[in-house]
Design a protein around this motif. Structure first.
Motif, PDB file in Angstrom:
ATOM      1  N   THR A  72      -4.767   3.078 -15.622  1.00 49.43           N
ATOM      2  CA  THR A  72      -3.457   3.625 -15.982  1.00 49.43           C
ATOM      3  C   THR A  72      -3.348   3.701 -17.500  1.00 49.43           C
ATOM      4  OG1 THR A  72      -2.382   1.468 -16.101  1.00 49.43           O
ATOM      5  CG2 THR A  72      -2.480   2.539 -13.923  1.00 49.43           C
ATOM      6  N   GLY A  73      -2.305   4.385 -17.981  1.00 50.20           N
ATOM      7  CA  GLY A  73      -2.083   4.478 -19.421  1.00 50.20           C
ATOM      8  C   GLY A  73      -1.909   3.121 -20.059  1.00 50.20           C
ATOM      9  N   GLU A  74      -1.180   2.222 -19.393  1.00 51.78           N
ATOM     10  CA  GLU A  74      -0.948   0.882 -19.936  1.00 51.78           C
ATOM     11  C   GLU A  74      -2.240   0.067 -19.968  1.00 51.78           C
ATOM     12  OE1 GLU A  74       2.134  -0.953 -17.688  1.00 51.78           O
ATOM     13  OE2 GLU A  74       3.744   0.311 -18.521  1.00 51.78           O
ATOM     14  N   GLU A  75      -3.054   0.193 -18.921  1.00 51.23           N
ATOM     15  CA  GLU A  75      -4.331  -0.534 -18.890  1.00 51.23           C
ATOM     16  C   GLU A  75      -5.252  -0.033 -19.992  1.00 51.23           C
ATOM     17  OE1 GLU A  75      -4.460  -1.456 -14.063  1.00 51.23           O
ATOM     18  OE2 GLU A  75      -5.364   0.372 -14.886  1.00 51.23           O
ATOM     19  N   LEU A  76      -5.232   1.276 -20.219  1.00 48.84           N
ATOM     20  CA  LEU A  76      -6.075   1.842 -21.270  1.00 48.84           C
ATOM     21  C   LEU A  76      -5.589   1.403 -22.647  1.00 48.84           C
ATOM     22  CD1 LEU A  76      -8.551   3.612 -21.564  1.00 48.84           C
ATOM     23  CD2 LEU A  76      -7.064   5.601 -21.709  1.00 48.84           C
ATOM     24  N   ASP A  77      -4.288   1.247 -22.815  1.00 49.54           N
ATOM     25  CA  ASP A  77      -3.742   0.768 -24.092  1.00 49.54           C
ATOM     26  C   ASP A  77      -4.312  -0.606 -24.451  1.00 49.54           C
ATOM     27  OD1 ASP A  77      -2.202   2.971 -24.708  1.00 49.54           O
ATOM     28  OD2 ASP A  77      -0.422   2.213 -23.650  1.00 49.54           O
ATOM     29  N   GLU A  78      -4.512  -1.449 -23.446  1.00 47.82           N
ATOM     30  CA  GLU A  78      -5.067  -2.784 -23.695  1.00 47.82           C
ATOM     31  C   GLU A  78      -6.474  -2.680 -24.279  1.00 47.82           C
ATOM     32  OE1 GLU A  78      -3.552  -5.619 -23.462  1.00 47.82           O
ATOM     33  OE2 GLU A  78      -1.691  -4.898 -22.557  1.00 47.82           O
ATOM     34  N   ILE A  79      -7.225  -1.695 -23.816  1.00 46.37           N
ATOM     35  CA  ILE A  79      -8.581  -1.507 -24.329  1.00 46.37           C
ATOM     36  C   ILE A  79      -8.551  -0.897 -25.726  1.00 46.37           C
ATOM     37  CG2 ILE A  79     -10.758  -0.293 -23.928  1.00 46.37           C
ATOM     38  CD1 ILE A  79     -10.218  -0.568 -20.944  1.00 46.37           C
ATOM     39  N   VAL A  80      -7.622   0.021 -25.950  1.00 46.29           N
ATOM     40  CA  VAL A  80      -7.477   0.628 -27.277  1.00 46.29           C
ATOM     41  C   VAL A  80      -7.209  -0.437 -28.325  1.00 46.29           C
ATOM     42  CG1 VAL A  80      -6.052   2.159 -28.687  1.00 46.29           C
ATOM     43  CG2 VAL A  80      -6.721   2.857 -26.382  1.00 46.29           C
ATOM     44  N   ASN A  81      -6.468  -1.482 -27.961  1.00 42.61           N
ATOM     45  CA  ASN A  81      -6.114  -2.547 -28.911  1.00 42.61           C
ATOM     46  C   ASN A  81      -7.329  -3.302 -29.449  1.00 42.61           C
ATOM     47  OD1 ASN A  81      -3.380  -1.979 -28.698  1.00 42.61           O
ATOM     48  ND2 ASN A  81      -3.033  -3.484 -27.078  1.00 42.61           N
ATOM     49  N   ILE A  82      -8.444  -3.273 -28.697  1.00 39.31           N
ATOM     50  CA  ILE A  82      -9.629  -4.003 -29.159  1.00 39.31           C
ATOM     51  C   ILE A  82     -10.748  -3.046 -29.593  1.00 39.31           C
ATOM     52  CG2 ILE A  82      -9.133  -6.029 -27.730  1.00 39.31           C
ATOM     53  CD1 ILE A  82     -11.228  -5.016 -25.725  1.00 39.31           C
ATOM     54  N   ALA A  83     -10.431  -1.761 -29.698  1.00 41.38           N
ATOM     55  CA  ALA A  83     -11.441  -0.749 -30.038  1.00 41.38           C
ATOM     56  C   ALA A  83     -11.384  -0.372 -31.514  1.00 41.38           C
ATOM     57  CB  ALA A  83     -11.233   0.495 -29.175  1.00 41.38           C
ATOM     58  N   HIS A  84     -12.523   0.069 -32.032  1.00 44.54           N
ATOM     59  CA  HIS A  84     -12.628   0.519 -33.433  1.00 44.54           C
ATOM     60  C   HIS A  84     -13.490   1.784 -33.475  1.00 44.54           C
ATOM     61  CE1 HIS A  84     -11.031  -3.365 -34.849  1.00 44.54           C
ATOM     62  NE2 HIS A  84     -11.794  -3.910 -33.912  1.00 44.54           N
ATOM     63  N   ASN A  85     -13.318   2.582 -34.507  1.00 47.03           N
ATOM     64  CA  ASN A  85     -14.154   3.770 -34.654  1.00 47.03           C
ATOM     65  C   ASN A  85     -15.181   3.555 -35.757  1.00 47.03           C
ATOM     66  OD1 ASN A  85     -11.781   4.162 -36.556  1.00 47.03           O
ATOM     67  ND2 ASN A  85     -13.096   5.853 -37.205  1.00 47.03           N
ATOM     68  N   ARG A  86     -16.363   4.129 -35.557  1.00 47.90           N
ATOM     69  CA  ARG A  86     -17.452   4.021 -36.518  1.00 47.90           C
ATOM     70  C   ARG A  86     -18.144   5.369 -36.657  1.00 47.90           C
ATOM     71  NH1 ARG A  86     -15.157  -0.041 -37.107  1.00 47.90           N
ATOM     72  NH2 ARG A  86     -15.904  -2.206 -37.038  1.00 47.90           N
ATOM     73  N   GLN A  87     -18.758   5.609 -37.817  1.00 43.88           N
ATOM     74  CA  GLN A  87     -19.528   6.825 -38.043  1.00 43.88           C
ATOM     75  C   GLN A  87     -20.980   6.450 -38.325  1.00 43.88           C
ATOM     76  OE1 GLN A  87     -17.878   9.824 -40.630  1.00 43.88           O
ATOM     77  NE2 GLN A  87     -15.780   9.131 -40.268  1.00 43.88           N
ATOM     78  N   TYR A  88     -21.914   7.228 -37.758  1.00 48.65           N
ATOM     79  CA  TYR A  88     -23.331   6.954 -37.898  1.00 48.65           C
ATOM     80  C   TYR A  88     -24.053   8.220 -38.343  1.00 48.65           C
ATOM     81  CZ  TYR A  88     -21.935   2.885 -35.209  1.00 48.65           C
ATOM     82  OH  TYR A  88     -21.295   1.748 -34.781  1.00 48.65           O
TER      83      TYR A  88
END
Length: 231
Positions: A20-36
């Motif tokens: 769900t959107g709320e469950e995905l928000d929990e994952i977004v909170n611990i995610a970061h973006n990187r460039q390679y």
């Protein structure tokens, strides 16, 4: 990349398709973006397994070296793909090398943070296991191809799979494989030799089942190539 963009990236990832959107928000909170940068490695085989990656834009080659030091390509990943697939469900080290084929932007998630999230939200864990089951079936099918099919059939099925994962539809019901694969790359994907792949591709070209454009990309008559498996 802000939180909204990270959520959009993760929303396209098959692993998270049941959340769900709320469950995905929990994952977004611990995610970061990187460039390679193209030509670099994101991680090396046997490095400590600490992060899982989701490609936003770019291409990454996953490969191993056999006992003789020869490269064995596991897969070439693109936008929306996750790697390594075992990341969230095992301990230890990375099982392969990850080489940046094109400049890549990716979302990264710490495995230790993800484990804590799963303990707090067990329903997310259940949903992820359902999706991982689908991935296991796909890997089983690929293993069966190597066991049950001769090399000619393996190469045809590999090309058809690449049409599905890296293909762009063209006129006259043909598909262009957008990633450039050398004969060595194709051989490394199925544990064959460059010479065998070269002979097979020549045979398929003579039958007008595939062609190669000026940029080295394969142009495939998918329907005719599928029919070739049943001759």
């Amino acid at each position: 990349m802000n939180r909204i963009e990270i959520k959009e990236v993760l929303h396209t990832v098959p692993l998270f398709k049941e959340l769900t959107g709320e469950e995905l928000d929990e994952i977004v909170n611990i995610a970061h973006n990187r460039q390679y940068v193209k030509g670099t490695h994101i991680f090396m085989q046997d490095d400590p397994l600490v992060n899982v990656y989701f490609i936003y834009r770019g291409k990454v080659k996953i490969y191993k070296n056999d006992v003789n030091g020869r490269e064995q390509i596991v897969s070439v990943l693109k936008d929306g793909d996750m790697f390594p697939h075992v990341g969230f469900f095992r301990k230890g080290n990375y099982p392969a090398y990850s080489f940046v084929v094109e400049d890549t932007m990716a979302v990264t998630i710490s495995i230790s943070h993800f484990e804590k999230l799963l303990l707090q939200h067990p329903q997310v864990c259940i949903k992820l296991f359902r999706v991982m089951g689908e991935k296991i079936v796909d890997l089983q099918n690929r293993l069966e191809e190597q066991i049950l099919n001769n090399t000619y059939e393996q190469i045809i099925k590999l090309i058809l799979r690449l049409c599905s994962t890296d293909g762009k539809e063209m006129a006259e019901d043909r598909v262009m494989i957008t990633t450039h694969f050398t004969n060595r790359d194709l051989a490394n994907m199925i544990g064959s030799t460059r010479e065998t792949v070269s002979r097979t591709l020549t045979k398929l070209k003579k039958k007008n089942l595939i062609d190669v454009n000026d940029n080295g990309n394969f142009i495939v008559d998918v329907e005719a190539l599928e029919d070739e498996l049943f001759i």
